[in-house]
Design a protein around this motif. Structure first.
Motif, PDB file in Angstrom:
ATOM      1  N   LEU B 232     -12.206 -29.378 -13.858  1.00  0.00           N
ATOM      2  CA  LEU B 232     -12.702 -29.789 -15.166  1.00  0.00           C
ATOM      3  C   LEU B 232     -14.079 -30.446 -15.069  1.00  0.00           C
ATOM      4  N   PHE B 235     -16.936 -28.044 -15.582  1.00  0.00           N
ATOM      5  CA  PHE B 235     -17.150 -27.605 -16.959  1.00  0.00           C
ATOM      6  C   PHE B 235     -17.731 -28.734 -17.800  1.00  0.00           C
ATOM      7  N   ASN B 272      -3.209 -33.763 -24.713  1.00  0.00           N
ATOM      8  CA  ASN B 272      -2.963 -32.331 -24.506  1.00  0.00           C
ATOM      9  C   ASN B 272      -4.039 -31.456 -25.121  1.00  0.00           C
ATOM     10  N   HIS B 273      -5.019 -32.069 -25.779  1.00  0.00           N
ATOM     11  CA  HIS B 273      -5.989 -31.252 -26.495  1.00  0.00           C
ATOM     12  C   HIS B 273      -7.380 -31.285 -25.900  1.00  0.00           C
ATOM     13  N   SER B 275      -8.495 -29.404 -23.483  1.00  0.00           N
ATOM     14  CA  SER B 275      -8.977 -28.029 -23.285  1.00  0.00           C
ATOM     15  C   SER B 275      -9.596 -27.498 -24.563  1.00  0.00           C
ATOM     16  N   LEU B 276      -8.926 -27.778 -25.675  1.00  0.00           N
ATOM     17  CA  LEU B 276      -9.429 -27.304 -26.962  1.00  0.00           C
ATOM     18  C   LEU B 276     -10.811 -27.904 -27.234  1.00  0.00           C
ATOM     19  N   ILE B 278     -13.029 -28.908 -25.015  1.00  0.00           N
ATOM     20  CA  ILE B 278     -14.018 -28.274 -24.141  1.00  0.00           C
ATOM     21  C   ILE B 278     -14.379 -26.891 -24.666  1.00  0.00           C
ATOM     22  N   GLY B 279     -13.358 -26.132 -25.102  1.00  0.00           N
ATOM     23  CA  GLY B 279     -13.616 -24.799 -25.634  1.00  0.00           C
ATOM     24  C   GLY B 279     -14.507 -24.843 -26.852  1.00  0.00           C
ATOM     25  N   LEU B 280     -14.192 -25.740 -27.787  1.00  0.00           N
ATOM     26  CA  LEU B 280     -14.993 -25.828 -29.013  1.00  0.00           C
ATOM     27  C   LEU B 280     -16.414 -26.285 -28.685  1.00  0.00           C
ATOM     28  N   PHE B 282     -18.123 -25.598 -25.981  1.00  0.00           N
ATOM     29  CA  PHE B 282     -18.850 -24.428 -25.477  1.00  0.00           C
ATOM     30  C   PHE B 282     -19.296 -23.546 -26.639  1.00  0.00           C
TER      31      PHE B 282
END
Lengths: 289, 312
Positions: B232, B235, B272-273, B275-276, B278-280, B282
């Protein structure tokens, strides 16, 4: 012992072939380095699991639902998210950086959604888990069925690529975008089609893998690495190279897992990758360096 | 040096001195987040040293960071702390040289793929080595280094990275990198050894990241591969640097500060969120601010001046 390893790696390589072909379609034709390919695979694995445990739909029947869904979702991703990047890119390098970052975004969004709906636990289910003998050695029947299904799907792809007009258009775009436009091929349409087919192939790989492997929401990146290295080893856009590279990778992994340590499979992958970069950077069948 | 540069130097030196007093004011939340921010500023700026001019997305940050942390954790009982701060960057530079020699002679995509799995590869190797040849997977790091000291060490490291970045920009290497960044073919025709220049820059960047790992190691009392080589980190570094903008040396700083606060808040409230998030982040960077916040400000600034001139 040796025959055992050969059979195991060929059975594993069958599914790797599908994943690598999926990425070859997306990177070799649509020119999108899809780093979320592993997440597509895991999503399909979860979908199969959900259909099997919730509705008692067998994984092979599940493909009837999963393949069209993956095709549509990937087609939409290409049209909505990636087409703007293709349009704004001034050169292939810019598109490469943009598509890497955008698909990283998708990778984490998909992973986040799967973590939210399934949590971080490991999943597997028992389907055709009975032994089947080859050369007097028992192998899981599910692995053999998965291999046969992968072979059928790969054969269908081959027929589609070499015996239809759409397939010919896709192969033309893979060779040269500008020349394809000159002979009146709608490159954007062909790219979207290739991207969608690639996504469906990856999803098929995920469904077949879920029949015999344990998976969790964060395992996607492992398969992305494998797919990337197979594609580079086989040569970008080279279908035949991808098939052979997938079998080599599966063989190397099985050897390392049997004789050294199952925890070092990635090291085997990297060793192959480094050898490829040093000796055949254009792929197994690529010309020169 | 121009008068403007001297003014910037003096101002930055004053800011760094003022920041060194942060641990006096607070030893809790603010110091902890200060350490996080300082370590990510160091990582993201070191990342930008290489990835800014070359546009190569490096995901090797976690590998360098982990290697540095492991040098410190593994040898702290044997060698003096100061010596390890010299060994860590050397190991980082050596790792960068190996990765660079394998991939930087070829096109960018090989580099991205290679760095993507690098942290995981080293994690597997370290775990395998520790389970087979040593007593256990984890390592204890017992030092008398406190959190305020770590914070000040990171400040010094950040200052060093800025100084080196500034010197590179003035050097032949920096000039060569600007040409390579614009057009590799032109650079090659000018007689620049592209691969060599990239590898040297990547080694400098890797050396700094390994040093960050070494400085941060005493913060954890117990280190195991999963903590040190957490993918992580790579990223997060990419997001922070791109969010701030990679055209200016201070660009990553603008991205690190808000993202660190946001990430800490999200991981505390909704663990738990992440990852979400990081995705948003990007997707936000690619679609809305491709040149980062500093690039956006510069564009707006230029547009404002053009409008102003048009009105005259």
């Amino acid at each position: 012992m040796f025959a055992d390893i050969i059979v195991t790696s060929v059975l594993l390589g069958g599914t790797y072939v599908l994943i690598a072909l999926g990425l070859t379609m997306q990177y070799g034709v649509a020119r999108i380095m899809n780093l979320a390919t592993g997440e597509t695979l895991v999503a399909a694995a979860f979908a199969t699991f959900w259909l099997f445990t919730g509705f008692s739909v067998s994984p092979l029947v599940g493909l009837v639902v999963i393949l069209p869904t993956a095709f549509t979702v990937n087609w939409l991703i290409y049209r909505i998210l990636l087409t703007p990047l293709v349009r704004r890119a001034k050169n292939p390098g810019m598109l490469e950086v943009d598509s890497i970052l955008a698909t990283f975004g998708l990778l984490f969004v998909f992973e986040g959604l799967m973590l939210a709906s399934f949590g971080g636990d490991y999943y597997n289910y028992s389907y055709l888990a009975s032994p089947f003998e080859i050369f007097g050695q028992p192998f899981g029947l599910n692995r053999i069925v998965a291999f046969c299904a992968a072979a059928v799907i790969a054969a269908l792809l081959y027929l589609g690529l070499y015996w239809t007009r759409y397939g010919t258009a896709i192969r033309a775009v893979a060779v040269d975008v500008v020349a394809a436009e000159l002979v009146a091929i709608d490159v954007r349409k062909a790219s979207a089609l290739a991207f969608a087919v690639g996504g469906a192939l990856t999803a098929a790989g995920g469904t077949l893998l879920s029949m015999f492997l344990t998976f969790d929401a964060t395992i996607g990146i492992v398969f992305t690495m494998k797919a990337l290295i197979i594609v580079i080893m086989g040569g970008v856009g080279d279908v035949r190279g991808a098939v052979i590279a997938a079998l080599i990778l599966a063989f190397a992994e099985t050897m390392v897992a049997t004789f050294v340590d199952p925890g070092l499979t990635l090291a085997a992958t990297y060793l192959l990758f480094v050898l490829t970069l040093i000796f055949r950077p254009r792929g197994l069948f690529g010309r020169g360096a | 040096m121009s008068p403007r540069e001297i003014a910037v130097f003096i101002a930055s030196a004053m800011v760094f001195c003022a920041l060194a007093f942060l641990p006096v004011l607070d030893q809790g939340y603010w110091l902890a987040i200060g350490v996080s921010i300082a370590s990510f500023v160091a990582l993201a700026t070191a990342w930008t040293l290489f990835s800014g001019p070359t546009h190569y997305v490096s995901l090797a940050s976690a590998a360098f960071f982990g290697v540095g942390a492991y040098v410190m954790a593994g040898l702290v009982d044997v060698l003096p702390w100061a010596a390890l701060l010299l060994i860590a960057p050397l190991v980082g530079a050596a790792l960068a040289a190996v990765v660079g020699l394998a991939t930087l002679r070829l096109s960018g995509i090989y580099f991205v793929v290679f760095t993507l799995g690098l942290a995981e590869l080293i994690r597997q190797l370290v775990t395998w080595f520790q389970t087979n040849f040593t007593t256990g997977v984890g390592l204890y790091v017992f030092t008398d280094i406190t959190q305020p000291q770590i914070f000040r060490q990171l400040l010094v490291l950040c200052a060093a990275i800025y100084l080196v970045g500034w010197l590179i920009n003035r050097s032949r290497l920096g000039f060569a990198m600007r040409i390579i960044g614009n057009d590799e073919l032109v650079a090659a025709h000018c007689g620049i050894d592209n691969a060599r220049a990239k590898i040297i820059l990547f080694m400098i960047s890797g050396a700094f990241m390994a040093t960050v790992g070494a400085v941060m190691a005493p913060r954890w009392v117990y280190i195991e591969p999963a903590i040190a080589f957490n993918p992580l980190i790579s990223f997060q570094v990419v997001i922070m640097a791109l969010l701030g903008g990679t055209r200016r040396l201070w660009g990553p700083l603008v991205g690190v500060i808000p993202f660190t606060f946001l990430f800490e808040a999200i991981s505390a409230e909704f663990p738990n969120h992440t990852s979400l998030l990081i995705g948003l982040a990007f997707l936000l960077i690619v679609y809305l601010i491709p040149n980062g916040v500093t690039g956006l400000i510069e564009t707006l600034w230029a547009r404002g001046r053009r409008l102003g001139r048009a009105e005259e």
